[in-house]
Design an enzyme around this catalytic site. Structure first.
Site, PDB file in Angstrom:
ATOM      1  N   CYS A 140       0.820  -1.087  -0.070  1.00 27.77           N
ATOM      2  CA  CYS A 140       0.276   0.104   0.116  1.00 27.77           C
ATOM      3  C   CYS A 140       0.644   1.270  -0.182  1.00 27.77           C
ATOM      4  O   CYS A 140       2.022   1.416  -0.455  1.00 27.77           O
ATOM      5  CB  CYS A 140      -0.972  -0.049   1.143  1.00 27.77           C
ATOM      6  SG  CYS A 140      -2.366   1.214   0.648  1.00 27.77           S
TER       7      CYS A 140
ATOM      8  N   ASP B  34      -3.365   1.284   9.820  1.00 24.66           N
ATOM      9  CA  ASP B  34      -4.711   2.230  10.169  1.00 24.66           C
ATOM     10  C   ASP B  34      -5.086   2.257  11.556  1.00 24.66           C
ATOM     11  O   ASP B  34      -5.809   3.238  11.988  1.00 24.66           O
ATOM     12  CB  ASP B  34      -5.838   1.932   9.339  1.00 24.66           C
ATOM     13  CG  ASP B  34      -5.468   2.022   7.764  1.00 24.66           C
ATOM     14  OD1 ASP B  34      -4.631   1.290   7.043  1.00 24.66           O
ATOM     15  OD2 ASP B  34      -5.812   3.068   7.137  1.00 24.66           O
TER      16      ASP B  34
HETATM   17  P1  RI2 Z   1      -0.011   6.241   6.677  1.00 23.78           P
HETATM   18  C1  RI2 Z   1      -3.956   3.810   4.318  1.00 23.78           C
HETATM   19  O1  RI2 Z   1      -5.218   3.591   4.069  1.00 23.78           O
HETATM   20  C2  RI2 Z   1      -3.229   2.310   3.952  1.00 23.78           C
HETATM   21  O2  RI2 Z   1      -3.685   1.098   4.456  1.00 23.78           O
HETATM   22  C3  RI2 Z   1      -1.599   2.811   4.855  1.00 23.78           C
HETATM   23  O3  RI2 Z   1      -1.218   1.478   4.981  1.00 23.78           O
HETATM   24  C4  RI2 Z   1      -2.255   3.190   5.973  1.00 23.78           C
HETATM   25  O4  RI2 Z   1      -3.498   4.283   5.352  1.00 23.78           O
HETATM   26  C5  RI2 Z   1      -1.329   4.152   6.905  1.00 23.78           C
HETATM   27  O5  RI2 Z   1      -0.940   5.181   5.921  1.00 23.78           O
HETATM   28  P2  RI2 Z   1      -5.953   4.157   3.057  1.00 23.78           P
HETATM   29  O6  RI2 Z   1      -6.327   5.307   3.324  1.00 23.78           O
HETATM   30  O7  RI2 Z   1      -0.820   7.145   7.651  1.00 23.78           O
HETATM   31  O8  RI2 Z   1      -5.095   4.094   1.640  1.00 23.78           O
HETATM   32  O9  RI2 Z   1       1.110   6.008   7.191  1.00 23.78           O
HETATM   33  O10 RI2 Z   1      -7.176   3.163   2.897  1.00 23.78           O
HETATM   34  O11 RI2 Z   1       0.366   7.274   5.446  1.00 23.78           O
END
Ligand code: RI2
Length: 320
Positions: free
Chosen positions: A125, A194
């Site tokens: 991701c 998350d």
């Molecule tokens: P940072 C994201 O969720 C991903 O799952 C990623 O690993 C997590 O948030 C943490 O991201 P989404 O918004 O806060 O893409 O480290 O569903 O950037």
């Protein structure tokens, strides 16, 4: 940015990533506080709580969102005048945004020290906290290479490979299902989070649990980069993290789905990696084993086991 606009952008994932969501929420609450016309503090509080509910209803999994709301509005009930309440919200929001940015930088420093010269790292991701560690290791002159997954169905891997490419880091882009085929070429897995529960389970983008499973089988260390506000206080009460299920059209276009009446598309956005599959969680306060999650919740979010006494939880989050 005003509240409904921010809420829509979070829902549609124009604003995404647990940390960015938290900062956008703090910013929206601050701007809303500055705009609200309410002569009495009770009316101001009601307005702010309404705005908070709109923001809270956007995405259910990233606990950084409710934590940001609780931190920014923690003292709302104590102000004697609207002006006092307004100033408090603005101050708390600004402190939160600053401490969040500082946390990501601090995690990059701690996380980079777990990356050795010559390491190949796999990430899944798009996590600013995880990428921060990788980019900092590269900045320190370590020769590293990355495997980045595609991340179906929203393809957040594309953001990751662009960022890594721009940082000058050699990267291999693979489909999610190729992780097990390449895991023996990998020295370390680093992902974001998350939510982290009180028992150290990590909730992150769908597919993370499979990555962790492959890593464990291959004896590759699994590191999670997560700011303290990604830890979920209410899991102390036994509350579960709700896994967001997004529209099936993100996986299969409606025009195809319509021709397959017996097929239901399932699209959970996150999964849960048990603590036993995680070697280390790197927070801005230091790296901890996942089993220490309770200590983070108690010491840095201020929610000890005896302290659930208000709907917003106790005040006093440590925003330094
Ligand atoms: P940072 C994201 O969720 C991903 O799952 C990623 O690993 C997590 O948030 C943490 O991201 P989404 O918004 O806060 O893409 O480290 O569903 O950037």
């Amino acid at each position: 940015m005003i509240v409904p606009e921010t809420a829509n952008k979070i829902k549609s994932m124009e604003i995404r990533g647990a940390g960015r969501i938290a900062r956008a929420v703090a910013e929206a609450l601050r701007d809303h506080a500055l705009a609200v016309q309410a002569p009495a503090p009770a009316a101001f509080r009601e307005e702010m709580e309404r705005a908070a509910s709109t923001l809270l209803a956007t995405r259910p999994t990233a606990v950084s969102l409710p934590n940001a709301v609780h931190i920014v509005l923690a003292d709302l009930g104590h102000a004697k005048t609207t002006e006092e309440a307004r100033a408090d919200v603005v101050q708390r929001a600004d402190d939160f945004i600053r401490s969040s940015q500082h946390a990501v930088e601090q995690i990059a420093q701690f996380g980079a020290s777990h990356i050795r010269d010559g390491d190949t790292i796999l990430t899944h991701c798009n996590s600013e906290a995880a990428l921060g560690c990788i980019i900092e290791a590269h900045r320190q002159g370590k020769e590293i290479e990355v495997f980045a997954t595609e991340v179906r169905p929203r393809n957040q891997g594309l953001i990751t490979i662009r960022t890594l490419n721009d940082a000058g880091i050699k990267t291999n882009f693979i489909v999610d299902s190729a992780v097990r085929s390449f895991i023996n070429d990998v020295d370390l897995v680093i992902v974001g989070a998350d939510a982290v529960t009180v028992n150290g389970a990590v909730v992150n983008k769908i597919g993370t649990a499979q990555v962790a499973h492959s890593a464990r089988e291959a004896r590759v260390n699994m590191v999670v980069a997560a700011e303290t506000y990604k830890f979920a206080p209410r899991t102390i009460l036994g509350e579960l993290i709700r896994i967001e299920e997004r529209p099936g059209s993100e996986v299969l276009p409606d025009e195809i789905a319509r021709t397959l009446p017996l097929v239901t598309v399932r699209n959970p956005a996150f999964d849960v990696t048990p603590a036993e599959y995680v070697d280390l969680i790197v927070t801005e306060k230091g790296a901890i084993p996942p089993q220490m999650a309770y200590v983070i919740i108690r010491d840095y979010l201020g929610w000890g086991i005896d302290e659930f006494h208000t709907p917003f939880g106790p005040a006093g989050f440590n925003c330094e």
